[in-house]
Design a protein around this motif. Structure first.
Motif, PDB file in Angstrom:
ATOM      1  N   LEU A  13       0.841  -1.198   0.000  1.00 43.37           N
ATOM      2  CA  LEU A  13       0.000   0.000   0.000  1.00 43.37           C
ATOM      3  C   LEU A  13       0.878   1.251   0.000  1.00 43.37           C
ATOM      4  O   LEU A  13       0.613   2.210  -0.724  1.00 43.37           O
ATOM      5  CB  LEU A  13      -0.913  -0.022   1.227  1.00 43.37           C
ATOM      6  CG  LEU A  13      -1.873   1.163   1.404  1.00 43.37           C
ATOM      7  CD1 LEU A  13      -2.875   1.214   0.269  1.00 43.37           C
ATOM      8  CD2 LEU A  13      -2.580   1.068   2.745  1.00 43.37           C
ATOM      9  N   ARG A  16       2.385   1.792  -3.449  1.00 38.99           N
ATOM     10  CA  ARG A  16       1.370   2.325  -4.368  1.00 38.99           C
ATOM     11  C   ARG A  16       1.100   3.795  -4.089  1.00 38.99           C
ATOM     12  O   ARG A  16       0.904   4.594  -5.012  1.00 38.99           O
ATOM     13  CB  ARG A  16       0.068   1.535  -4.244  1.00 38.99           C
ATOM     14  CG  ARG A  16       0.084   0.216  -4.998  1.00 38.99           C
ATOM     15  CD  ARG A  16      -1.296  -0.417  -5.040  1.00 38.99           C
ATOM     16  NE  ARG A  16      -2.271   0.489  -5.588  1.00 38.99           N
ATOM     17  CZ  ARG A  16      -3.408   0.853  -4.969  1.00 38.99           C
ATOM     18  NH1 ARG A  16      -3.693   0.389  -3.768  1.00 38.99           N
ATOM     19  NH2 ARG A  16      -4.246   1.672  -5.548  1.00 38.99           N
ATOM     20  N   ALA A  17       1.067   4.159  -2.809  1.00 35.18           N
ATOM     21  CA  ALA A  17       0.825   5.562  -2.445  1.00 35.18           C
ATOM     22  C   ALA A  17       1.935   6.446  -3.007  1.00 35.18           C
ATOM     23  O   ALA A  17       1.667   7.524  -3.545  1.00 35.18           O
ATOM     24  CB  ALA A  17       0.746   5.704  -0.932  1.00 35.18           C
ATOM     25  N   ALA A  22      -0.342   9.546  -3.486  1.00 35.66           N
ATOM     26  CA  ALA A  22      -1.474   9.501  -2.553  1.00 35.66           C
ATOM     27  C   ALA A  22      -0.998   9.691  -1.113  1.00 35.66           C
ATOM     28  O   ALA A  22       0.159   9.429  -0.782  1.00 35.66           O
ATOM     29  CB  ALA A  22      -2.200   8.169  -2.677  1.00 35.66           C
ATOM     30  N   ILE A  24      -1.650   8.539   2.870  1.00 31.55           N
ATOM     31  CA  ILE A  24      -2.247   7.478   3.684  1.00 31.55           C
ATOM     32  C   ILE A  24      -2.690   8.082   5.010  1.00 31.55           C
ATOM     33  O   ILE A  24      -1.900   8.710   5.709  1.00 31.55           O
ATOM     34  CB  ILE A  24      -1.250   6.332   3.938  1.00 31.55           C
ATOM     35  CG1 ILE A  24      -0.826   5.683   2.614  1.00 31.55           C
ATOM     36  CG2 ILE A  24      -1.861   5.292   4.878  1.00 31.55           C
ATOM     37  CD1 ILE A  24       0.243   4.618   2.756  1.00 31.55           C
ATOM     38  N   TYR A 102      -5.612   7.211   0.603  1.00 31.20           N
ATOM     39  CA  TYR A 102      -5.786   5.806   0.970  1.00 31.20           C
ATOM     40  C   TYR A 102      -6.123   5.821   2.465  1.00 31.20           C
ATOM     41  O   TYR A 102      -5.260   6.106   3.295  1.00 31.20           O
ATOM     42  CB  TYR A 102      -4.516   5.001   0.713  1.00 31.20           C
ATOM     43  CG  TYR A 102      -4.121   4.907  -0.750  1.00 31.20           C
ATOM     44  CD1 TYR A 102      -4.948   5.379  -1.762  1.00 31.20           C
ATOM     45  CD2 TYR A 102      -2.912   4.356  -1.127  1.00 31.20           C
ATOM     46  CE1 TYR A 102      -4.585   5.289  -3.099  1.00 31.20           C
ATOM     47  CE2 TYR A 102      -2.538   4.258  -2.458  1.00 31.20           C
ATOM     48  CZ  TYR A 102      -3.379   4.728  -3.437  1.00 31.20           C
ATOM     49  OH  TYR A 102      -3.020   4.644  -4.766  1.00 31.20           O
ATOM     50  N   GLU A 128      -9.592   5.563  -1.542  1.00 35.78           N
ATOM     51  CA  GLU A 128      -9.589   4.114  -1.386  1.00 35.78           C
ATOM     52  C   GLU A 128      -9.725   3.800   0.096  1.00 35.78           C
ATOM     53  O   GLU A 128      -9.158   4.510   0.929  1.00 35.78           O
ATOM     54  CB  GLU A 128      -8.277   3.491  -1.898  1.00 35.78           C
ATOM     55  CG  GLU A 128      -8.114   3.537  -3.399  1.00 35.78           C
ATOM     56  CD  GLU A 128      -6.851   2.805  -3.858  1.00 35.78           C
ATOM     57  OE1 GLU A 128      -6.249   2.056  -3.051  1.00 35.78           O
ATOM     58  OE2 GLU A 128      -6.472   2.982  -5.022  1.00 35.78           O
ATOM     59  N   HIS A 130      -9.002   0.908   2.979  1.00 34.03           N
ATOM     60  CA  HIS A 130      -8.224  -0.300   3.269  1.00 34.03           C
ATOM     61  C   HIS A 130      -8.503  -0.695   4.715  1.00 34.03           C
ATOM     62  O   HIS A 130      -8.546   0.165   5.601  1.00 34.03           O
ATOM     63  CB  HIS A 130      -6.737  -0.039   3.037  1.00 34.03           C
ATOM     64  CG  HIS A 130      -6.442   0.309   1.609  1.00 34.03           C
ATOM     65  ND1 HIS A 130      -6.182  -0.646   0.652  1.00 34.03           N
ATOM     66  CD2 HIS A 130      -6.413   1.503   0.970  1.00 34.03           C
ATOM     67  CE1 HIS A 130      -5.990  -0.053  -0.516  1.00 34.03           C
ATOM     68  NE2 HIS A 130      -6.127   1.254  -0.352  1.00 34.03           N
TER      69      HIS A 130
END
Length: 197
Positions: A13, A16-17, A22, A24, A102, A128, A130
């Motif tokens: 994660l 990807r961020a 992105a 978190i 995220y 998103e 999670h």
């Protein structure tokens, strides 16, 4: 499940961020009561110390989201959290956000409601959700917000007569929001140090 989250799921994660630019955030809710344990104090030997309070019981709930760079968002509300209220908070949280988010949450039914999922889809990748492992609150840095609030809020300074718990909690959360160093410190505890990037 916790080991897999910390060693496999979350590192993916985080990567990807970074790739997608992105942010978190970790989100959690808590209930606060005016008659929570008042903690320790001292007194003369043989005399029980007495801490004066207003004697009125009040309760309020709060929701917040934190990230490791010191960003902090919150809201205070009466009553129980349901899907409609969580959706309202999600929309408020996402206002004016330029970067994708995220959002890491627990498995509360309100977080998994169809209306929440429909809203997530409508953001077209801007949001998103999670999910943390079940029954693993110690993996969420936002838990330290509530720990700090309860240890330094009404437990240290009981409510005065006619003082509103909602106003006090809002003021305490405002103070946390202004202190980015404090917010970043919530990510340094051993149980959540995996989150720092």
């Amino acid at each position: 499940a916790v080991t897999k989250w910390k060693e496999e799921t979350y590192p993916k994660l985080r990567r990807r961020a970074r790739q997608n630019g992105a942010e978190i955030f970790f989100l959690d809710e808590a209930g606060i009561r005016s008659d929570s344990p008042l903690g320790r104090t001292y007194g003369l030997k043989g005399r029980t110390p007495v801490v004066k309070t207003s004697g009125k019981r009040q309760s309020i709930n709060a929701i917040s989201a934190v990230n490791s760079k010191g960003a902090f968002w919150y809201n205070v509300y009466p009553g129980k959290l349901n899907a409609a209220l969580f959706l309202h908070f999600l929309k408020d949280f996402m206002k004016r956000r330029r970067k994708p988010v995220y959002l890491v949450v627990d498995s509360l039914p309100a977080h998994k409601a169809k209306s929440v999922e429909d809203y997530r889809k409508s953001t077209k990748g801007k949001l998103e959700l999670h999910f943390l492992p079940t029954y693993a609150p110690d993996t969420n840095p936002d838990e330290f917000v509530w720990s700090h609030l309860k240890q330094n809020g009404t437990s240290k300074k009981p409510l005065r007569a006619n003082e509103s718990l909602k106003a006090r909690v809002t003021a305490d959360l405002d103070a946390i929001q202004r202190d980015r160093t404090l917010v970043r410190s919530f990510f340094r505890a051993e149980s959540v140090s995996y989150t720092i990037y």
